[in-house]
Design an enzyme around this catalytic site. Structure first.
Site, PDB file in Angstrom:
ATOM      1  N   ARG A 100       0.796  -1.221   0.000  1.00  0.00           N
ATOM      2  CA  ARG A 100       0.000   0.000   0.000  1.00  0.00           C
ATOM      3  C   ARG A 100       0.829   1.270   0.000  1.00  0.00           C
ATOM      4  O   ARG A 100       0.281   2.368  -0.002  1.00  0.00           O
ATOM      5  CB  ARG A 100      -0.923   0.014   1.220  1.00  0.00           C
ATOM      6  N   ASP A 101       2.139   1.133  -0.003  1.00  0.00           N
ATOM      7  CA  ASP A 101       2.958   2.326   0.147  1.00  0.00           C
ATOM      8  C   ASP A 101       4.250   2.208  -0.659  1.00  0.00           C
ATOM      9  O   ASP A 101       5.333   2.326  -0.114  1.00  0.00           O
ATOM     10  CB  ASP A 101       3.270   2.548   1.630  1.00  0.00           C
ATOM     11  N   LEU A 102       4.136   1.960  -1.946  1.00  0.00           N
ATOM     12  CA  LEU A 102       5.322   1.862  -2.798  1.00  0.00           C
ATOM     13  C   LEU A 102       5.880   3.272  -3.000  1.00  0.00           C
ATOM     14  O   LEU A 102       5.238   4.147  -3.558  1.00  0.00           O
ATOM     15  CB  LEU A 102       4.948   1.250  -4.151  1.00  0.00           C
ATOM     16  N   ARG A 105      11.140   7.331  -0.954  1.00  0.00           N
ATOM     17  CA  ARG A 105      11.438   8.193   0.204  1.00  0.00           C
ATOM     18  C   ARG A 105      12.927   8.439   0.347  1.00  0.00           C
ATOM     19  O   ARG A 105      13.567   8.397   1.272  1.00  0.00           O
ATOM     20  CB  ARG A 105      10.866   7.628   1.474  1.00  0.00           C
TER      21      ARG A 105
END
Length: 105
Positions: A100-102, A105
């Site tokens: 859910r968080d590709l 960063r």
């Protein structure tokens, strides 16, 4: 009680991550789950994490206006990197995981 649940969630997530075996996903090498601070030891990546790698490189097409010695990436290299990322995501999808968080960063 909340800390106990968080610790159990952390341990569960680490076990799941440690079971993943794909060349395009960084491996879990170890974890500390007995006392705080909880931590995970991940595989060392030769060129560091993807975010830092991309921040220190520019596309070869943009290099004409940059000083000599700037690190560049060709379009084909970027396509190859994107294919590796997609392959890792396909592996997770085949295991019925939803990432859910590709992000880099």
């Amino acid at each position: 009680m909340l800390w106990g649940l968080l610790r159990l969630d952390f341990q569960r997530d680490v076990r799941i991550l440690a079971a993943l075996e794909d060349r395009n996903i960084a491996r879990v090498l170890g974890a500390c789950c007995r006392e705080e601070p909880y931590c995970v030891v991940m595989e060392y990546l030769e060129h560091g994490d993807l975010c830092q790698f991309l921040k220190t490189h520019i596309t070869a097409e943009d290099a004409h206006s940059m000083p000599i010695g700037v690190k560049t990436l060709s379009f084909n290299c970027l396509i190859y990197m994107a294919a590796q990322i997609a392959s890792g995501m396909r592996y997770l999808e085949n295991l019925n995981f939803v990432h859910r968080d590709l992000a880099t960063r």
